[in-house]
Scaffold this motif. Structure first.
Motif, mmCIF file in Angstrom:
data_model
loop_
_atom_site.group_PDB
_atom_site.id
_atom_site.type_symbol
_atom_site.label_atom_id
_atom_site.label_comp_id
_atom_site.label_asym_id
_atom_site.label_seq_id
_atom_site.Cartn_x
_atom_site.Cartn_y
_atom_site.Cartn_z
ATOM 1 N N ILE A 10 0.805 -1.223 0.000
ATOM 2 C CA ILE A 10 0.000 0.000 0.000
ATOM 3 C C ILE A 10 0.839 1.276 0.000
ATOM 4 C CG2 ILE A 10 -1.988 -1.117 1.048
ATOM 5 C CD1 ILE A 10 -1.177 0.022 3.718
ATOM 6 N N PHE A 11 2.098 1.191 0.435
ATOM 7 C CA PHE A 11 2.973 2.358 0.446
ATOM 8 C C PHE A 11 4.199 2.163 -0.442
ATOM 9 C CE2 PHE A 11 1.345 3.657 4.898
ATOM 10 C CZ PHE A 11 0.299 4.377 4.326
ATOM 11 N N PHE A 63 3.717 -2.320 9.493
ATOM 12 C CA PHE A 63 2.696 -3.045 8.728
ATOM 13 C C PHE A 63 2.935 -3.035 7.229
ATOM 14 C CE2 PHE A 63 1.327 1.326 8.847
ATOM 15 C CZ PHE A 63 0.697 1.560 7.639
ATOM 16 N N ASP A 64 3.418 -1.914 6.689
ATOM 17 C CA ASP A 64 3.560 -1.826 5.237
ATOM 18 C C ASP A 64 4.660 -2.730 4.695
ATOM 19 O OD1 ASP A 64 5.171 0.065 6.670
ATOM 20 O OD2 ASP A 64 5.661 1.102 4.804
ATOM 21 N N HIS A 65 5.538 -3.225 5.570
ATOM 22 C CA HIS A 65 6.637 -4.095 5.141
ATOM 23 C C HIS A 65 6.362 -5.581 5.376
ATOM 24 C CE1 HIS A 65 9.981 -1.082 4.422
ATOM 25 N NE2 HIS A 65 9.008 -0.340 4.929
ATOM 26 N N SER A 101 -0.815 1.100 17.084
ATOM 27 C CA SER A 101 -0.690 2.543 17.249
ATOM 28 C C SER A 101 -0.455 3.253 15.917
ATOM 29 C CB SER A 101 0.457 2.863 18.210
ATOM 30 O OG SER A 101 0.670 4.261 18.291
ATOM 31 N N VAL A 102 0.474 2.730 15.138
ATOM 32 C CA VAL A 102 0.840 3.380 13.877
ATOM 33 C C VAL A 102 -0.295 3.315 12.871
ATOM 34 C CG1 VAL A 102 2.394 3.281 11.898
ATOM 35 C CG2 VAL A 102 3.311 3.021 14.207
ATOM 36 N N VAL A 103 -0.918 2.152 12.712
ATOM 37 C CA VAL A 103 -2.003 2.002 11.731
ATOM 38 C C VAL A 103 -3.198 2.862 12.104
ATOM 39 C CG1 VAL A 103 -3.673 0.396 10.746
ATOM 40 C CG2 VAL A 103 -1.298 -0.314 11.025
ATOM 41 N N ASN A 104 -3.557 2.890 13.379
ATOM 42 C CA ASN A 104 -4.695 3.704 13.796
ATOM 43 C C ASN A 104 -4.459 5.192 13.549
ATOM 44 O OD1 ASN A 104 -6.418 1.644 14.585
ATOM 45 N ND2 ASN A 104 -5.626 1.574 16.683
ATOM 46 N N VAL A 117 -2.687 -7.620 8.768
ATOM 47 C CA VAL A 117 -1.518 -7.804 9.632
ATOM 48 C C VAL A 117 -1.747 -8.963 10.611
ATOM 49 C CG1 VAL A 117 -0.088 -6.735 11.424
ATOM 50 C CG2 VAL A 117 -0.789 -5.408 9.428
ATOM 51 N N ALA A 118 -2.979 -9.080 11.108
ATOM 52 C CA ALA A 118 -3.297 -10.126 12.081
ATOM 53 C C ALA A 118 -3.140 -11.529 11.514
ATOM 54 C CB ALA A 118 -4.718 -9.936 12.606
#
Length: 222
Positions: A10-11, A63-65, A101-104, A117-118
């Motif tokens: 996504i990034f 998450f993006d990695h 924390s980062v995704v939210n 991610v889960a």
């Protein structure tokens, strides 16, 4: 060394395919996933090139990695996932506290991202500073782990002195470095990590960054 960078996720992560023999490779930071609609991008490339993934390396666990780990693992179940020990909790029971924390913080789409991610598997091997990657597979001898916290507590670079290659993840970008303002980031640690890389890595080493321009010379971009 013919390293292939594939833009995924996504990034637009620079997911790397690093050859370690005629028919085996390492996959670094697999980001291709259903959420970004490119879930087969890496596995299709490996199939086309008749390559077997012998290991999945993570420069860090943002998450993006990591959103495509399970896709690679499903295709190559014997390929171990390796992550620095300081981020073990992010994959022990994903999503871990840093990713939550980062995704939210990104707002829209957070729930769907956290769901992907889960589904990611645990790390099989926990790395420490100065480890030789032959602990994963003898084919990876020559690759060294450099712990470079700052962007995240367990950010690492992978360095091959003989091949003059540094896989920098989000620690080092062309003319810049990874952000430290998110959960788990630390500006003082980043400054120390950058000073360490400046000391250890010669100017003629080719640097592969986690985003943006990649495959640049250390002397030109840092």
């Amino acid at each position: 060394m013919n390293i292939q960078s594939i833009n995924t996720g996504i990034f637009d992560v620079n997911s790397l395919i690093i050859p370690c023999s005629q028919d085996c490779c390492l996959v670094v930071d697999p980001a291709a996933c259903s959420f970004s609609g490119d879930e087969n991008k890496i596995t299709d490339y490996l199939k086309k090139m008749n390559l077997k993934c012998a290991g999945i390396l993570l420069t860090h666990s943002h998450f993006d990695h990591i959103m495509g780990i399970n896709i690679i693992k499903n295709a190559f179940p014997d390929a171990p996932v390796a992550l620095h020990i300081n981020e073990r909790q992010e994959l022990e029971c994903p999503p871990g506290p840093m990713n939550v924390s980062v995704v939210n913080g990104f707002g829209s789409g957070a729930a769907q991202v956290l769901d992907v991610v889960a589904k990611q598997p645990k790390a099989d091997i926990l790395l420490n500073d100065n480890d030789n990657l032959k602990i994963i597979n003898p084919l990876f001898d020559g690759w060294k782990v450099i712990h470079t916290p700052g962007h995240t507590p367990g950010s690492v670079c992978f360095y091959n002195a003989d091949e003059k290659v540094l896989v920098a993840g989000d620690t080092l970008f062309y003319g810049s470095w990874g952000r430290t303002d998110m959960y788990g980031g630390n500006d003082a640690q980043m400054a120390k990590s950058l000073a360490l890389l400046k000391k250890l890595i010669p100017g003629d080493v080719t640097v592969y960054s986690g985003h943006g321009e990649t495959g640049w010379l250390m002397s030109e971009g840092f």
